[in-house]
Design a protein around this motif. Structure first.
Motif, short mmCIF file in Angstrom:
data_model
loop_
_atom_site.label_atom_id
_atom_site.label_comp_id
_atom_site.label_asym_id
_atom_site.label_seq_id
_atom_site.Cartn_x
_atom_site.Cartn_y
_atom_site.Cartn_z
N THR A 154 10.59 8.41 -16.52
CA THR A 154 9.43 9.16 -16.03
C THR A 154 8.24 9.08 -16.97
OG1 THR A 154 10.92 10.68 -14.89
CG2 THR A 154 8.66 11.43 -15.23
N VAL A 155 8.48 9.08 -18.27
CA VAL A 155 7.40 9.06 -19.25
C VAL A 155 6.98 7.64 -19.62
CG1 VAL A 155 6.79 9.70 -21.63
CG2 VAL A 155 8.05 11.31 -20.18
N LYS A 156 7.94 6.75 -19.83
CA LYS A 156 7.62 5.41 -20.33
C LYS A 156 7.19 4.42 -19.26
CE LYS A 156 10.79 5.74 -24.28
NZ LYS A 156 12.00 5.16 -24.92
N ASP A 157 7.69 4.57 -18.04
CA ASP A 157 7.43 3.56 -17.01
C ASP A 157 6.25 3.88 -16.09
OD1 ASP A 157 9.58 2.15 -17.98
OD2 ASP A 157 11.00 2.92 -16.52
N LEU A 158 5.65 5.03 -16.30
CA LEU A 158 4.52 5.43 -15.46
C LEU A 158 3.38 5.95 -16.32
CD1 LEU A 158 6.66 7.26 -12.80
CD2 LEU A 158 5.19 5.31 -12.28
N ALA A 159 2.16 5.66 -15.89
CA ALA A 159 0.98 6.15 -16.59
C ALA A 159 0.29 7.19 -15.72
CB ALA A 159 0.03 5.00 -16.89
N GLY A 160 -0.02 8.33 -16.28
CA GLY A 160 -0.77 9.32 -15.54
C GLY A 160 -2.19 8.84 -15.29
N VAL A 161 -2.69 9.08 -14.11
CA VAL A 161 -4.07 8.74 -13.78
C VAL A 161 -4.91 10.02 -13.76
CG1 VAL A 161 -5.62 7.78 -12.02
CG2 VAL A 161 -3.38 6.71 -12.46
N SER A 162 -4.43 11.02 -13.02
CA SER A 162 -5.12 12.30 -12.97
C SER A 162 -4.23 13.36 -12.33
CB SER A 162 -6.42 12.20 -12.15
OG SER A 162 -7.08 13.45 -12.05
N MET A 163 -4.35 14.56 -12.79
CA MET A 163 -3.87 15.70 -12.03
C MET A 163 -4.76 15.77 -10.80
SD MET A 163 -1.80 18.38 -12.12
CE MET A 163 -1.67 20.14 -11.74
N LEU A 164 -4.21 16.12 -9.65
CA LEU A 164 -5.00 16.19 -8.43
C LEU A 164 -5.26 17.63 -8.01
CD1 LEU A 164 -3.27 13.33 -6.40
CD2 LEU A 164 -5.44 13.22 -7.66
N VAL A 165 -4.20 18.33 -7.61
CA VAL A 165 -4.36 19.69 -7.13
C VAL A 165 -3.16 20.53 -7.52
CG1 VAL A 165 -5.70 18.94 -5.12
CG2 VAL A 165 -3.23 19.23 -4.90
N THR A 166 -3.29 21.82 -7.36
CA THR A 166 -2.17 22.75 -7.52
C THR A 166 -2.09 23.59 -6.26
OG1 THR A 166 -3.54 24.48 -8.52
CG2 THR A 166 -2.48 22.91 -10.02
N SER A 167 -0.93 24.19 -6.04
CA SER A 167 -0.79 25.14 -4.94
C SER A 167 0.14 26.26 -5.37
CB SER A 167 -0.29 24.46 -3.67
OG SER A 167 1.04 24.01 -3.83
N GLN A 168 -0.07 27.41 -4.79
CA GLN A 168 0.70 28.59 -5.16
C GLN A 168 2.05 28.63 -4.45
OE1 GLN A 168 0.31 31.10 -7.26
NE2 GLN A 168 -1.84 31.70 -7.46
N ILE A 169 3.02 29.19 -5.14
CA ILE A 169 4.31 29.54 -4.56
C ILE A 169 4.32 31.06 -4.43
CG2 ILE A 169 6.81 29.61 -5.02
CD1 ILE A 169 6.44 26.95 -6.54
N VAL A 170 4.97 31.57 -3.38
CA VAL A 170 4.98 33.01 -3.18
C VAL A 170 6.41 33.51 -2.96
CG1 VAL A 170 4.63 32.86 -0.67
CG2 VAL A 170 3.91 34.92 -1.88
N ILE A 171 6.67 34.68 -3.49
CA ILE A 171 7.92 35.38 -3.22
C ILE A 171 7.64 36.37 -2.09
CG2 ILE A 171 9.74 36.88 -4.16
CD1 ILE A 171 8.86 35.89 -6.97
N THR A 172 8.40 36.26 -1.01
CA THR A 172 8.26 37.19 0.10
C THR A 172 9.59 37.86 0.37
OG1 THR A 172 8.70 35.42 1.69
CG2 THR A 172 6.39 35.91 1.21
N ALA A 173 9.53 38.92 1.17
CA ALA A 173 10.75 39.68 1.48
C ALA A 173 10.83 39.97 2.97
CB ALA A 173 10.77 40.99 0.70
N THR A 174 12.05 40.21 3.41
CA THR A 174 12.22 40.68 4.79
C THR A 174 11.52 42.04 4.91
OG1 THR A 174 13.87 41.10 6.51
CG2 THR A 174 14.42 41.83 4.29
N PRO A 175 10.85 42.31 6.01
CA PRO A 175 10.06 43.55 6.12
C PRO A 175 10.84 44.84 5.87
CG PRO A 175 9.47 42.04 7.87
CD PRO A 175 10.67 41.44 7.19
#
Length: 323
Positions: free
Chosen positions: A112-133
């Motif tokens: 993962t580190v040696k065979d690939l070069a990072g070009v750019s971070m693109l986006v992030t998205s949130q994860i949410v914890i939800t519950a049964t009502p």
């Protein structure tokens, strides 16, 4: 003689310059670029890939072809990128599983580190914890209190073992010391059904996917997992407001084969960054629950290494392995 010498010198310089231009080759990109998506069509990564490819085509004046290569929790597609010609004409989208797989899987077809070069971070998205009502707790402190009162009886659903959502729950357990049971499903669909029906009390999944159910009152929001509240749902608190230092977001980035010339990587990164910083593109991303987060290649490489180190102990503690 002076005139003849000058003419010869000029001709020699012109030949040298022509040779230098020929050696450098045509400006990048001079032909179509392939963008590998390591998931099946559908979802946030698909939307992002298509939006980005459309803008890059306009910027470069060359086709940017989106190709889907799903399998092995994104490993199949990313392996294709790692083994492609290092010329900038094959790029790949990577997601959070990219930094989890090195620990989750016993063997990897690429480094993962040696065979690939990072070009750019693109986006992030949130994860949410939800519950049964019907869950008595209405916030994270209440959920933790319930879990501590009856160790091992509180459970949470995720779309699969080893997913970033599963490991978000495991990180929560390790930082609070509570004992909760993980219930993995084959995808988010059945997980939503079980939690909304009250058969499982908690669910961890992307905020964008959960919002329709939250708005309909079918799920109760508990907390988002990023370090700040999400602009699309400012009333939902963060986990960090109860557990300082907690920060988990889904990440999306762009990679290339490791030996890709640095000047090509820098150009792609700069062009992608310009697109991600444009107001109209950021607004379009926000519509699908994504937040623009461009970076330099070096910053993205550093993030990948840091995230691998962050998730390694969580994966090992969870006992999760690749199916």
């Amino acid at each position: 003689m002076k005139i003849l010498f000058a003419s010869l010198l000029g001709a020699a310089c012109g030949a040298t310059a022509t040779h230098a231009v020929a050696a450098a080759g045509p400006a990048y990109p001079s032909r179509p670029v392939t963008l590998i998506v390591p998931n099946a069509p559908g979802g946030a990564i698909d939307i992002l890939s298509r939006l980005l490819s459309e803008r890059l085509q306009k910027t470069w004046g060359q086709p940017v072809v989106v190709m889907y290569k799903p399998g092995a929790n994104t490993v199949v597609g990313t392996d294709h990128v790692a083994k492609s010609a290092p010329d900038g004409y094959t790029l790949g989208i990577v997601v959070t599983s990219h930094v989890i797989n090195p620990t989750l899987r016993k063997t990897m077809p690429f480094d993962t580190v040696k065979d690939l070069a990072g070009v750019s971070m693109l986006v992030t998205s949130q994860i949410v914890i939800t519950a049964t009502p019907s869950l008595p707790a209405n916030d994270l402190a209440g959920v933790i209190a319930m879990a501590r009162k009856d160790p091992g009886k509180m459970s949470y659903a995720s779309p699969g073992s080893g997913s970033s959502m599963h490991l978000t729950g495991e990180l929560l357990k390790s930082m609070t010391g509570v004992d909760m049971l993980h219930i993995p499903y084959k995808g988010s669909g059945p997980a939503y059904t079980e939690v909304m029906a009250g058969r499982v009390p908690l669910l961890i999944d992307p905020l964008f996917s959960s919002m329709p159910y939250i708005k309909a009152g079918k799920l109760k929001p508990i907390a988002v997992t990023g370090k700040t509240r999400d602009p699309s749902a400012p009333d939902i608190p963060t986990v960090a407001e109860t557990i300082p230092g907690f920060n988990v977001q889904s990440i999306f980035g762009l990679v290339a084969p490791a030996a890709t010339p640095r000047e090509v990587i820098n150009k792609i990164s700069a062009d992608v960054g310009t697109i991600l910083r444009s107001a109209d593109f950021k607004a379009r991303l926000a519509e699908v629950g994504l937040t623009s987060a461009p970076s330099t290649p070096e910053e993205f490489d550093a993030l990948v290494k840091a995230e691998i180190e962050k998730w390694a102990p969580v994966v090992k503690a969870s006992g999760a392995t690749a199916d």
